[in-house]
Scaffold this motif. Structure first.
Motif, PDB file in Angstrom:
ATOM      1  N   ASN A  80      26.711  54.012  16.083  1.00  0.00           N
ATOM      2  CA  ASN A  80      25.915  55.012  15.367  1.00  0.00           C
ATOM      3  C   ASN A  80      24.539  55.188  15.995  1.00  0.00           C
ATOM      4  O   ASN A  80      24.027  56.303  16.080  1.00  0.00           O
ATOM      5  CB  ASN A  80      25.779  54.639  13.894  1.00  0.00           C
ATOM      6  CG  ASN A  80      27.049  54.883  13.122  1.00  0.00           C
ATOM      7  OD1 ASN A  80      27.887  55.676  13.533  1.00  0.00           O
ATOM      8  ND2 ASN A  80      27.205  54.189  12.005  1.00  0.00           N
ATOM      9  N   LYS A  81      23.938  54.079  16.431  1.00  0.00           N
ATOM     10  CA  LYS A  81      22.621  54.161  17.074  1.00  0.00           C
ATOM     11  C   LYS A  81      22.709  54.942  18.385  1.00  0.00           C
ATOM     12  O   LYS A  81      21.848  55.752  18.703  1.00  0.00           O
ATOM     13  CB  LYS A  81      22.066  52.763  17.335  1.00  0.00           C
ATOM     14  CG  LYS A  81      21.530  52.066  16.079  1.00  0.00           C
ATOM     15  CD  LYS A  81      21.229  50.616  16.306  1.00  0.00           C
ATOM     16  CE  LYS A  81      19.994  50.364  17.099  1.00  0.00           C
ATOM     17  NZ  LYS A  81      18.760  50.391  16.328  1.00  0.00           N
ATOM     18  N   LYS A  82      23.757  54.708  19.142  1.00  0.00           N
ATOM     19  CA  LYS A  82      23.939  55.417  20.411  1.00  0.00           C
ATOM     20  C   LYS A  82      24.148  56.908  20.174  1.00  0.00           C
ATOM     21  O   LYS A  82      23.554  57.748  20.863  1.00  0.00           O
ATOM     22  CB  LYS A  82      25.129  54.843  21.177  1.00  0.00           C
ATOM     23  CG  LYS A  82      24.818  53.561  21.915  1.00  0.00           C
ATOM     24  CD  LYS A  82      25.866  53.304  22.957  1.00  0.00           C
ATOM     25  CE  LYS A  82      25.654  52.016  23.681  1.00  0.00           C
ATOM     26  NZ  LYS A  82      24.407  51.937  24.409  1.00  0.00           N
ATOM     27  N   LYS A  83      24.986  57.252  19.191  1.00  0.00           N
ATOM     28  CA  LYS A  83      25.230  58.658  18.881  1.00  0.00           C
ATOM     29  C   LYS A  83      23.949  59.354  18.445  1.00  0.00           C
ATOM     30  O   LYS A  83      23.671  60.488  18.843  1.00  0.00           O
ATOM     31  CB  LYS A  83      26.283  58.785  17.774  1.00  0.00           C
ATOM     32  CG  LYS A  83      27.689  58.539  18.241  1.00  0.00           C
ATOM     33  CD  LYS A  83      28.668  58.696  17.101  1.00  0.00           C
ATOM     34  CE  LYS A  83      30.071  58.318  17.521  1.00  0.00           C
ATOM     35  NZ  LYS A  83      31.020  58.355  16.404  1.00  0.00           N
ATOM     36  N   ARG A  84      23.177  58.674  17.628  1.00  0.00           N
ATOM     37  CA  ARG A  84      21.918  59.240  17.134  1.00  0.00           C
ATOM     38  C   ARG A  84      20.942  59.453  18.296  1.00  0.00           C
ATOM     39  O   ARG A  84      20.271  60.485  18.386  1.00  0.00           O
ATOM     40  CB  ARG A  84      21.305  58.291  16.097  1.00  0.00           C
ATOM     41  CG  ARG A  84      20.071  58.811  15.438  1.00  0.00           C
ATOM     42  CD  ARG A  84      20.415  59.835  14.394  1.00  0.00           C
ATOM     43  NE  ARG A  84      19.195  60.281  13.759  1.00  0.00           N
ATOM     44  CZ  ARG A  84      18.937  61.534  13.456  1.00  0.00           C
ATOM     45  NH1 ARG A  84      19.818  62.470  13.703  1.00  0.00           N
ATOM     46  NH2 ARG A  84      17.813  61.868  12.884  1.00  0.00           N
ATOM     47  N   GLY A  85      20.892  58.477  19.207  1.00  0.00           N
ATOM     48  CA  GLY A  85      20.027  58.604  20.378  1.00  0.00           C
ATOM     49  C   GLY A  85      20.454  59.745  21.272  1.00  0.00           C
ATOM     50  O   GLY A  85      19.619  60.493  21.802  1.00  0.00           O
ATOM     51  N   ASP A  86      21.769  59.891  21.463  1.00  0.00           N
ATOM     52  CA  ASP A  86      22.285  60.988  22.290  1.00  0.00           C
ATOM     53  C   ASP A  86      21.951  62.339  21.666  1.00  0.00           C
ATOM     54  O   ASP A  86      21.587  63.294  22.365  1.00  0.00           O
ATOM     55  CB  ASP A  86      23.802  60.856  22.469  1.00  0.00           C
ATOM     56  CG  ASP A  86      24.188  59.663  23.344  1.00  0.00           C
ATOM     57  OD1 ASP A  86      23.291  59.161  24.072  1.00  0.00           O
ATOM     58  OD2 ASP A  86      25.361  59.236  23.290  1.00  0.00           O
ATOM     59  N   THR A  87      22.085  62.444  20.327  1.00  0.00           N
ATOM     60  CA  THR A  87      21.755  63.686  19.631  1.00  0.00           C
ATOM     61  C   THR A  87      20.294  64.045  19.843  1.00  0.00           C
ATOM     62  O   THR A  87      19.954  65.201  20.128  1.00  0.00           O
ATOM     63  CB  THR A  87      22.024  63.532  18.117  1.00  0.00           C
ATOM     64  OG1 THR A  87      23.367  63.153  17.927  1.00  0.00           O
ATOM     65  CG2 THR A  87      21.744  64.816  17.358  1.00  0.00           C
TER      66      THR A  87
END
Length: 138
Positions: A122-129
């Protein structure tokens, strides 16, 4: 004897009442009648209560507790002495019931491997967004 909970009682002799004039609105009745109640209870005198309940009562009393170990309840919600007296007693009993409850101790647990993996994903997805929202650097 006042019943706090099953098997736990409070002797009414430990309660000291003082009747004073209430403050606030109420017309001429406020100036003539001493309907407010100051109820005092010394915690050390409550020997019929277990020590753990008395100690917890000291913690929960907060600003109602004096340096002498007394809890003071001010009751002036109602127009009559009797109802204010009953209100003060009910508030004391509610505090005693809360003090008689045993604290639930938290059992420390560790997060599972899948929970850790979900968190990092979730942290990675949020960072990518957030990266996609930035203006591109040329």
């Amino acid at each position: 004897m006042l019943e706090i909970e099953k098997g736990l009682y409070l002797d009414e002799r430990h309660l000291n009442f003082q009747f004073v004039r209430a403050s606030g609105p109420g017309g001429q009745n406020v100036n003539k009648v001493s309907s407010a109640v100051h109820m005092r209870v010394r915690i050390d005198d409550l020997t019929e209560l277990p020590l753990r309940v008395r100690n917890r009562l000291r913690e929960l009393a907060g600003s109602k507790l004096t340096n002498d170990g007394e809890i003071i309840f001010d009751a002036q919600r109602h127009r009559t002495q009797e109802r204010n007296k009953q209100d003060a007693i009910e508030r004391l009993l509610a505090l005693l019931r809360k003090a008689a409850e045993r604290k639930k101790y938290r059992v420390k647990t560790r997060p599972s491997m899948s929970a850790k993996r979900k968190r990092t994903d979730n942290k990675k997805k949020r960072g990518d967004t957030k990266k996609m929202r930035q203006t591109p650097s040329y």
